[in-house]
Design a protein around this motif. Structure first.
Motif, PDB file in Angstrom:
ATOM      1  N   LEU A 173       0.671  16.463   5.144  1.00  0.00           N
ATOM      2  CA  LEU A 173       0.801  15.888   5.465  1.00  0.00           C
ATOM      3  C   LEU A 173       2.379  15.928   5.295  1.00  0.00           C
ATOM      4  O   LEU A 173       3.466  16.607   4.749  1.00  0.00           O
ATOM      5  CB  LEU A 173       1.098  15.115   4.291  1.00  0.00           C
ATOM      6  CG  LEU A 173       1.349  13.553   4.284  1.00  0.00           C
ATOM      7  CD1 LEU A 173       0.477  12.517   5.685  1.00  0.00           C
ATOM      8  CD2 LEU A 173       0.845  12.685   2.536  1.00  0.00           C
ATOM      9  N   ASN A 174       2.719  15.961   6.519  1.00  0.00           N
ATOM     10  CA  ASN A 174       4.471  16.214   7.481  1.00  0.00           C
ATOM     11  C   ASN A 174       4.296  17.681   6.673  1.00  0.00           C
ATOM     12  O   ASN A 174       6.351  18.002   6.225  1.00  0.00           O
ATOM     13  CB  ASN A 174       5.281  15.070   6.275  1.00  0.00           C
ATOM     14  CG  ASN A 174       4.984  13.826   6.800  1.00  0.00           C
ATOM     15  OD1 ASN A 174       5.169  13.392   7.569  1.00  0.00           O
ATOM     16  ND2 ASN A 174       4.915  13.025   5.855  1.00  0.00           N
ATOM     17  N   GLY A 175       3.935  18.458   7.012  1.00  0.00           N
ATOM     18  CA  GLY A 175       4.246  20.387   6.762  1.00  0.00           C
ATOM     19  C   GLY A 175       4.117  20.252   5.878  1.00  0.00           C
ATOM     20  O   GLY A 175       4.118  22.076   5.699  1.00  0.00           O
ATOM     21  N   LYS A 176       3.305  20.130   4.760  1.00  0.00           N
ATOM     22  CA  LYS A 176       3.095  20.082   4.116  1.00  0.00           C
ATOM     23  C   LYS A 176       1.799  19.651   3.149  1.00  0.00           C
ATOM     24  O   LYS A 176       1.145  19.116   3.579  1.00  0.00           O
ATOM     25  CB  LYS A 176       4.278  19.839   2.609  1.00  0.00           C
ATOM     26  CG  LYS A 176       5.395  19.779   2.855  1.00  0.00           C
ATOM     27  CD  LYS A 176       6.457  19.941   1.324  1.00  0.00           C
ATOM     28  CE  LYS A 176       7.532  20.049   2.160  1.00  0.00           C
ATOM     29  NZ  LYS A 176       8.621  19.448   0.196  1.00  0.00           N
ATOM     30  N   GLU A 177       1.203  21.362   2.399  1.00  0.00           N
ATOM     31  CA  GLU A 177      -0.267  21.472   2.009  1.00  0.00           C
ATOM     32  C   GLU A 177      -0.241  20.505   1.606  1.00  0.00           C
ATOM     33  O   GLU A 177      -0.067  20.513   0.053  1.00  0.00           O
ATOM     34  CB  GLU A 177      -1.027  23.081   2.026  1.00  0.00           C
ATOM     35  CG  GLU A 177      -1.130  23.398   3.678  1.00  0.00           C
ATOM     36  CD  GLU A 177      -2.107  24.133   3.274  1.00  0.00           C
ATOM     37  OE1 GLU A 177      -2.975  24.746   2.553  1.00  0.00           O
ATOM     38  OE2 GLU A 177      -2.037  25.420   4.517  1.00  0.00           O
ATOM     39  N   LEU A 178      -1.481  19.727   1.174  1.00  0.00           N
ATOM     40  CA  LEU A 178      -1.597  19.128   0.141  1.00  0.00           C
ATOM     41  C   LEU A 178      -2.599  19.075  -1.005  1.00  0.00           C
ATOM     42  O   LEU A 178      -3.895  19.546  -0.554  1.00  0.00           O
ATOM     43  CB  LEU A 178      -2.615  17.771   0.643  1.00  0.00           C
ATOM     44  CG  LEU A 178      -1.240  16.000   1.288  1.00  0.00           C
ATOM     45  CD1 LEU A 178      -2.290  15.162   0.901  1.00  0.00           C
ATOM     46  CD2 LEU A 178       0.052  15.416   0.182  1.00  0.00           C
ATOM     47  N   ASP A 179      -2.882  19.151  -1.937  1.00  0.00           N
ATOM     48  CA  ASP A 179      -3.336  19.408  -3.424  1.00  0.00           C
ATOM     49  C   ASP A 179      -4.238  17.724  -3.031  1.00  0.00           C
ATOM     50  O   ASP A 179      -3.501  17.335  -4.159  1.00  0.00           O
ATOM     51  CB  ASP A 179      -3.042  19.972  -4.808  1.00  0.00           C
ATOM     52  CG  ASP A 179      -3.318  20.094  -5.977  1.00  0.00           C
ATOM     53  OD1 ASP A 179      -5.196  20.161  -5.151  1.00  0.00           O
ATOM     54  OD2 ASP A 179      -3.468  20.151  -7.466  1.00  0.00           O
ATOM     55  N   VAL A 229       0.646  -1.173  -0.050  1.00  0.00           N
ATOM     56  CA  VAL A 229       0.238  -0.131   0.244  1.00  0.00           C
ATOM     57  C   VAL A 229       1.146   1.198   0.264  1.00  0.00           C
ATOM     58  O   VAL A 229       2.006   1.556   1.253  1.00  0.00           O
ATOM     59  CB  VAL A 229      -0.928   0.358   1.422  1.00  0.00           C
ATOM     60  CG1 VAL A 229      -1.495   0.472   0.963  1.00  0.00           C
ATOM     61  CG2 VAL A 229      -1.741  -1.508   1.311  1.00  0.00           C
ATOM     62  N   ARG A 230       0.551   1.827  -0.366  1.00  0.00           N
ATOM     63  CA  ARG A 230       1.193   3.667  -0.616  1.00  0.00           C
ATOM     64  C   ARG A 230       0.547   4.528  -0.457  1.00  0.00           C
ATOM     65  O   ARG A 230      -1.283   4.139  -0.608  1.00  0.00           O
ATOM     66  CB  ARG A 230       1.717   4.226  -1.958  1.00  0.00           C
ATOM     67  CG  ARG A 230       3.119   2.518  -2.654  1.00  0.00           C
ATOM     68  CD  ARG A 230       4.230   3.092  -1.446  1.00  0.00           C
ATOM     69  NE  ARG A 230       5.039   1.518  -2.059  1.00  0.00           N
ATOM     70  CZ  ARG A 230       5.107   0.705  -1.877  1.00  0.00           C
ATOM     71  NH1 ARG A 230       4.418   0.624  -0.640  1.00  0.00           N
ATOM     72  NH2 ARG A 230       5.903  -0.584  -2.360  1.00  0.00           N
ATOM     73  N   ALA A 232       5.655  12.414  -4.820  1.00  0.00           N
ATOM     74  CA  ALA A 232       7.151  12.835  -4.416  1.00  0.00           C
ATOM     75  C   ALA A 232       7.457  12.937  -3.005  1.00  0.00           C
ATOM     76  O   ALA A 232       8.629  12.710  -2.900  1.00  0.00           O
ATOM     77  CB  ALA A 232       7.349  14.686  -4.810  1.00  0.00           C
ATOM     78  N   LEU A 233       6.659  12.436  -2.327  1.00  0.00           N
ATOM     79  CA  LEU A 233       7.247  11.905  -1.107  1.00  0.00           C
ATOM     80  C   LEU A 233       7.902  10.343  -1.268  1.00  0.00           C
ATOM     81  O   LEU A 233       7.359   9.652  -2.781  1.00  0.00           O
ATOM     82  CB  LEU A 233       5.426  11.843  -0.010  1.00  0.00           C
ATOM     83  CG  LEU A 233       4.682  13.002   0.009  1.00  0.00           C
ATOM     84  CD1 LEU A 233       3.520  12.381   0.771  1.00  0.00           C
ATOM     85  CD2 LEU A 233       5.738  14.417   0.795  1.00  0.00           C
ATOM     86  N   PRO A 234       8.431  10.081  -0.345  1.00  0.00           N
ATOM     87  CA  PRO A 234       9.539   8.861  -0.182  1.00  0.00           C
ATOM     88  C   PRO A 234       8.538   7.055  -0.186  1.00  0.00           C
ATOM     89  O   PRO A 234       7.307   7.649   0.155  1.00  0.00           O
ATOM     90  CB  PRO A 234       9.419   8.668   1.692  1.00  0.00           C
ATOM     91  CG  PRO A 234      10.063  10.087   1.878  1.00  0.00           C
ATOM     92  CD  PRO A 234       8.735  10.832   1.075  1.00  0.00           C
ATOM     93  N   GLY A 235       8.568   6.817  -1.291  1.00  0.00           N
ATOM     94  CA  GLY A 235       7.830   5.208  -1.752  1.00  0.00           C
ATOM     95  C   GLY A 235       7.319   5.879  -3.086  1.00  0.00           C
ATOM     96  O   GLY A 235       6.099   4.930  -3.149  1.00  0.00           O
TER      97      GLY A 235
END
Length: 238
Positions: A96-102, A55-56, A188-191
């Motif tokens: 998510l981890n300090g960044k706003e998601l689109d 799962v990602r 762009a996130l890890p994984g």
């Protein structure tokens, strides 16, 4: 001979595509509107059978957790082990981890005069650090989804173990037919995001196989008819 070979190859591709699809995918009917607009209530979807370790972020998954329901449920993964998920940021978006998601896939109930979302990504404020081996899950229709937010006070703060996941939704099968896209917001996130499933290749195998069977079966009769026509023409000329 050519006709027989074409028919044989066609049958192999046609049946092989169906068998491959039956082994890899499981059908599931979505009973609620919690995933609107991505999935409508009553939609029949195809979920790729996967292990929870595959799962990602961004995946739409089918899972079963006894604390949530006795029946399988479908939600979107927005956080994995180690992630900090918060709502909402200054722009009303999920953080998510300090960044706003689109999140273009969520239902937007109201827009402002400039066309930007006026309603935040969640009516419930929260901040959760996802335990390792767990997932934080939300519905795309944030205003009507009973998801991780409804279980924040429980152990794990509403997260679900990866082992509870039985499938990843790859496509809508009925009444509409389309692939479920992997959200670019998580790429762009890890994984990164999950790779596309094998469904398009399976469908192509079935279609090509059916075409070869039809064309191969028709080839012999067509050649015979054309051959008779040529013989008659030669006989008339003679």
């Amino acid at each position: 001979m050519l006709s027989g070979i074409a028919v044989a190859i066609g049958f192999v591709l046609f049946l092989g595509g169906f068998v491959w699809g039956a082994v890899v995918y499981q059908p599931y009917t979505v009973p609620t509107d919690s995933m609107v607009p991505t999935v409508q209530p009553g939609d029949r979807v195809l979920a790729q059978r996967i292990d929870g370790g595959e799962v990602r972020r961004g995946d739409v998954v089918i899972f079963k957790d006894e604390q949530w329901s006795d029946s399988p449920m479908v939600k979107r993964v927005v956080g994995i082990g180690g992630d900090t998920v918060k709502c909402c940021g200054a722009g009303g978006r999920l953080v998510l981890n300090g960044k706003e998601l689109d999140e273009p896939y969520i239902e937007v109930a109201k827009l402002d005069l400039e066309g930007a979302p006026e309603v935040p990504a969640s009516g419930t404020s929260f901040e959760v650090t996802v335990p390792e081996g767990n997932l934080f899950l939300l519905g795309d229709r944030r205003g009507a989804s009973l998801d991780s937010r409804a279980h924040l006070t429980e152990a794990g703060q509403g997260t679900v173990a990866r082992s509870a996941v039985t499938g990843r939704v790859d496509a809508l099968a009925w009444p509409s037919m389309s692939m479920v896209e992997r959200p670019k917001a998580y790429a762009a996130l890890p994984g990164g995001i999950s790779a596309a499933g094998p469904l398009p290749l399976q469908v192509a195998a079935v279609v090509v196989g059916a075409a070869l069977v039809v064309l191969g079966a028709a080839y012999g009769p067509v050649v015979r008819v054309l051959g008779r026509g040529r013989r008659r023409e030669r006989a008339d000329v003679g």
